[in-house]
Design a protein around this motif. Structure first.
Motif, mmCIF file in Angstrom:
data_model
loop_
_atom_site.group_PDB
_atom_site.id
_atom_site.type_symbol
_atom_site.label_atom_id
_atom_site.label_comp_id
_atom_site.label_asym_id
_atom_site.label_seq_id
_atom_site.Cartn_x
_atom_site.Cartn_y
_atom_site.Cartn_z
ATOM 1 N N ALA A 42 9.005 75.202 -13.584
ATOM 2 C CA ALA A 42 10.010 74.631 -14.495
ATOM 3 C C ALA A 42 11.146 75.623 -14.730
ATOM 4 C CB ALA A 42 9.363 74.237 -15.817
ATOM 5 N N CYS A 43 10.795 76.888 -14.890
ATOM 6 C CA CYS A 43 11.809 77.926 -15.100
ATOM 7 C C CYS A 43 12.736 78.030 -13.899
ATOM 8 C CB CYS A 43 11.122 79.259 -15.367
ATOM 9 S SG CYS A 43 12.254 80.622 -15.642
ATOM 10 N N PHE B 112 13.379 75.723 -11.701
ATOM 11 C CA PHE B 112 14.175 74.493 -11.649
ATOM 12 C C PHE B 112 15.343 74.565 -12.625
ATOM 13 C CE2 PHE B 112 14.860 70.070 -13.097
ATOM 14 C CZ PHE B 112 15.269 69.524 -11.895
ATOM 15 N N TYR B 113 15.095 75.042 -13.853
ATOM 16 C CA TYR B 113 16.170 75.129 -14.848
ATOM 17 C C TYR B 113 17.205 76.173 -14.473
ATOM 18 C CZ TYR B 113 13.696 71.967 -17.931
ATOM 19 O OH TYR B 113 13.089 70.861 -18.469
ATOM 20 N N ILE B 114 16.802 77.259 -13.859
ATOM 21 C CA ILE B 114 17.764 78.270 -13.414
ATOM 22 C C ILE B 114 18.678 77.688 -12.345
ATOM 23 C CG2 ILE B 114 17.979 80.434 -12.122
ATOM 24 C CD1 ILE B 114 15.507 81.422 -13.683
ATOM 25 N N SER C 28 24.542 64.150 -23.910
ATOM 26 C CA SER C 28 24.433 63.453 -22.628
ATOM 27 C C SER C 28 24.815 61.981 -22.768
ATOM 28 C CB SER C 28 23.035 63.591 -22.045
ATOM 29 O OG SER C 28 22.081 63.003 -22.896
ATOM 30 N N GLY D 104 8.963 64.475 -14.584
ATOM 31 C CA GLY D 104 8.889 65.931 -14.685
ATOM 32 C C GLY D 104 7.494 66.405 -15.064
ATOM 33 N N LEU E 146 19.406 74.511 -11.903
ATOM 34 C CA LEU E 146 20.279 73.549 -12.569
ATOM 35 C C LEU E 146 21.394 74.235 -13.346
ATOM 36 C CD1 LEU E 146 17.948 70.736 -13.944
ATOM 37 C CD2 LEU E 146 19.550 70.626 -12.049
ATOM 38 N N ALA E 147 21.084 75.341 -14.006
ATOM 39 C CA ALA E 147 22.108 76.079 -14.754
ATOM 40 C C ALA E 147 23.177 76.629 -13.819
ATOM 41 C CB ALA E 147 21.469 77.202 -15.557
#
Length: 90
Positions: A64-65, A67-69, A8, A39, A71-72
Motif C-alpha cells: 500500500a505504501c 502504491f501511494y508513493i 474529490s 483495494g 500515486l503521489a
C-alpha cells in the motif's frame, strides 16, 4: 477522509456539462464504493502470500505504501505540468 471525499467530489464534477452531471456523480460514487473494496481484496491477497499473519500484514502495508508513493509522484508530475501549461497560456 472527509476532506478527501469532498475534494474529490468537487473535482469530479468540475467542467461537467449540466446534462451529464448525474452520470458524473454516479461514476464518482461507484468509484468511491468499489475502490476501497477492491483495494482491501488486493491487500489481503498480498497478506495471504505469507505464512505468518504479522509478516503478511507487513507485506500488505508495504505494498500500500509503495502504491501511494507512486500515486503521489504521478499527481505531483501532472499538477506541475498543468501549472506550467496554465502559465504558458497566460
Amino acid at each position: 477522509m472527509s476532506l478527501m471525499f469532498s475534494g474529490s467530489a468537487v473535482l469530479s464534477m468540475t467542467n461537467v456539462p449540466l446534462r451529464q452531471a448525474g452520470l458524473a456523480g454516479g461514476v464518482m460514487n461507484t468509484a468511491m464504493e468499489l475502490g476501497p473494496t477492491v483495494g482491501l481484496a488486493v491487500l489481503m491477497s498480498v497478506a495471504a502470500t505469507q505464512g505468518d499473519v504479522v509478516r503478511g500484514y507487513g507485506w500488505a502495508f508495504g505494498a500500500a505504501c509503495l502504491f501511494y508513493i507512486v500515486l503521489a509522484l504521478v499527481a505531483a508530475r501532472s499538477t506541475r505540468q498543468g501549472a506550467c501549461a496554465a502559465i504558458a497560456h497566460g
